[in-house]
Design an enzyme around this catalytic site. Sequence first.
Site, PDB file in Angstrom:
ATOM      1  N   LEU A 160       0.849  -1.201   0.000  1.00 18.52           N
ATOM      2  CA  LEU A 160       0.000   0.000   0.000  1.00 18.52           C
ATOM      3  C   LEU A 160       0.885   1.252   0.000  1.00 18.52           C
ATOM      4  O   LEU A 160       0.828   2.089   0.884  1.00 18.52           O
ATOM      5  CB  LEU A 160      -0.944  -0.008   1.210  1.00 18.52           C
ATOM      6  CG  LEU A 160      -2.130   0.943   1.135  1.00 18.52           C
ATOM      7  CD1 LEU A 160      -3.139   0.471   0.084  1.00 18.52           C
ATOM      8  CD2 LEU A 160      -2.828   1.067   2.493  1.00 18.52           C
ATOM      9  N   GLY A 161       1.708   1.375  -1.051  1.00 22.37           N
ATOM     10  CA  GLY A 161       2.493   2.592  -1.252  1.00 22.37           C
ATOM     11  C   GLY A 161       1.683   3.555  -2.101  1.00 22.37           C
ATOM     12  O   GLY A 161       0.445   3.493  -2.142  1.00 22.37           O
ATOM     13  N   ILE A 163       1.284   3.744  -5.342  1.00 25.14           N
ATOM     14  CA  ILE A 163       0.466   3.086  -6.371  1.00 25.14           C
ATOM     15  C   ILE A 163      -0.680   2.322  -5.710  1.00 25.14           C
ATOM     16  O   ILE A 163      -1.839   2.398  -6.147  1.00 25.14           O
ATOM     17  CB  ILE A 163       1.349   2.143  -7.228  1.00 25.14           C
ATOM     18  CG1 ILE A 163       2.383   2.955  -8.015  1.00 25.14           C
ATOM     19  CG2 ILE A 163       0.493   1.304  -8.174  1.00 25.14           C
ATOM     20  CD1 ILE A 163       3.466   2.122  -8.707  1.00 25.14           C
ATOM     21  N   ARG A 240       6.129  -6.587 -10.190  1.00 22.27           N
ATOM     22  CA  ARG A 240       7.264  -7.231 -10.844  1.00 22.27           C
ATOM     23  C   ARG A 240       6.947  -8.717 -10.964  1.00 22.27           C
ATOM     24  O   ARG A 240       6.379  -9.307 -10.035  1.00 22.27           O
ATOM     25  CB  ARG A 240       8.535  -7.067 -10.005  1.00 22.27           C
ATOM     26  CG  ARG A 240       9.157  -5.690 -10.098  1.00 22.27           C
ATOM     27  CD  ARG A 240       9.788  -5.438 -11.465  1.00 22.27           C
ATOM     28  NE  ARG A 240      10.452  -4.154 -11.520  1.00 22.27           N
ATOM     29  CZ  ARG A 240       9.900  -3.041 -11.995  1.00 22.27           C
ATOM     30  NH1 ARG A 240       8.662  -3.035 -12.446  1.00 22.27           N
ATOM     31  NH2 ARG A 240      10.600  -1.918 -12.025  1.00 22.27           N
ATOM     32  N   ASP A 264       0.695  -7.831 -16.013  1.00 23.45           N
ATOM     33  CA  ASP A 264       1.421  -6.851 -16.838  1.00 23.45           C
ATOM     34  C   ASP A 264       2.924  -7.117 -16.787  1.00 23.45           C
ATOM     35  O   ASP A 264       3.677  -6.517 -17.547  1.00 23.45           O
ATOM     36  CB  ASP A 264       1.121  -5.438 -16.319  1.00 23.45           C
ATOM     37  CG  ASP A 264       1.696  -4.352 -17.226  1.00 23.45           C
ATOM     38  OD1 ASP A 264       1.528  -4.458 -18.462  1.00 23.45           O
ATOM     39  OD2 ASP A 264       2.323  -3.415 -16.704  1.00 23.45           O
ATOM     40  N   GLU A 269      10.885 -11.263 -18.486  1.00 18.08           N
ATOM     41  CA  GLU A 269      10.377 -10.464 -19.616  1.00 18.08           C
ATOM     42  C   GLU A 269      11.432 -10.332 -20.706  1.00 18.08           C
ATOM     43  O   GLU A 269      12.612 -10.196 -20.385  1.00 18.08           O
ATOM     44  CB  GLU A 269       9.969  -9.073 -19.124  1.00 18.08           C
ATOM     45  CG  GLU A 269       8.813  -9.138 -18.169  1.00 18.08           C
ATOM     46  CD  GLU A 269       8.456  -7.787 -17.553  1.00 18.08           C
ATOM     47  OE1 GLU A 269       8.953  -6.749 -18.032  1.00 18.08           O
ATOM     48  OE2 GLU A 269       7.669  -7.791 -16.601  1.00 18.08           O
ATOM     49  N   HIS A 287       4.002  -5.147 -19.917  1.00 18.30           N
ATOM     50  CA  HIS A 287       4.615  -4.168 -19.009  1.00 18.30           C
ATOM     51  C   HIS A 287       4.285  -2.727 -19.437  1.00 18.30           C
ATOM     52  O   HIS A 287       5.186  -1.928 -19.708  1.00 18.30           O
ATOM     53  CB  HIS A 287       6.135  -4.376 -18.932  1.00 18.30           C
ATOM     54  CG  HIS A 287       6.744  -3.810 -17.685  1.00 18.30           C
ATOM     55  ND1 HIS A 287       7.798  -4.393 -17.026  1.00 18.30           N
ATOM     56  CD2 HIS A 287       6.452  -2.693 -16.971  1.00 18.30           C
ATOM     57  CE1 HIS A 287       8.144  -3.667 -15.982  1.00 18.30           C
ATOM     58  NE2 HIS A 287       7.323  -2.609 -15.925  1.00 18.30           N
ATOM     59  N   GLY A 289       2.205  -0.684 -17.553  1.00 16.59           N
ATOM     60  CA  GLY A 289       1.585   0.011 -16.423  1.00 16.59           C
ATOM     61  C   GLY A 289       1.739   1.521 -16.458  1.00 16.59           C
ATOM     62  O   GLY A 289       0.774   2.265 -16.243  1.00 16.59           O
TER      63      GLY A 289
END
Length: 320
Positions: A160-161, A163, A240, A264, A269, A287, A289
């Site tokens: 819960l930062g 973002i 990630r 995502d 990757e 990816h 976002g």
Amino acid sequence: MSSHQQTPADRPNVLIAGPLPPDLVARLDAGYETVKLWQESDRSAFLARHGSRFDVLATSGVFGADAALMKQLPNLRLIASFGVGTDPIDLAEAGARGVQVTNTPGVLNPCVADAALGLLLGLARRIVVADHAVRAGEWTAGRRQLGTSLKGKVCGIVGLGGIGREIAHRVSACGMHVVYHGPRPKSDSPYPYYASLVDMARDADVLILSLPGGTATHHLVDATVLHALGPAGMLVNVARGSVVDESALVEALTQRTLGGAALDVFENEPHVPPALLSLDNVVLTPHIGSGTTETREAMSQLVLANIAAYAAGRPAVSPV
Ligand code: 8YV
């Protein structure tokens, strides 16, 4: 002057680690001496010959900066990264070398949260599957599987930062009940906290991952967590790939012990596990976002502001 202070340079020599957005690269070219490392045919030979020239490395949350690269840049003073995630940057090595690291926090929070909500809706309401059906001329071909309503469901946010909080606002607007997990409770958060991720997964209908990557969170979401989320549960990952045990995820999705996943990011990757490609209970994006014109521009500006501050001998704008 201590080794941790930046050395002002009239015109920094900037090594660009990989293909950053072309308009950012153009502005770096216009303001500084630059070299595009990815265009060098023999990267090691180039660095061995010219590595000592560079005092700035422009990189990203994808290209990173490992200890081996830093060793080849003995006069490096600043690593300016395009992105908030610092997991591919060896921060300990940078610290030991007195290299300042900057990233682009804050400016991408709303767009990454939008992406998380879009992925969740795409999965829960089967928008991606429905789109494929319409394109295939299958509008009237039999009964369509219904979607899942978000209203009244429990959304467990992992991390819960900045973002995560934006995600919490968005899913609340959809009528979801927000709970969260992280290393410690946030005193300014109105949402219930779970110290145990497995307990939260058991109580949640949806898990959204918005935590940092890196060794501390590697495979935090493992088979046990996925099992606790269960056959109706949905996983959304905008963090990630490394935070999820991808083999366990593929197994859970193919065996339908997990309801679905909207991803995502991936462990390796741009490799996407082939088993996921034929499943109708997944949504897969490359990816993206932070991938809006506005956010990428704001990220570029922060990279440029950090390099300009270094060049002028001022403190970094957004130090890590
Ligand atoms: C990428 C990201 O860095 O901010 C992050 O940590 O993962 C992304 O914003 C960006 O796509 C650059 O490659």
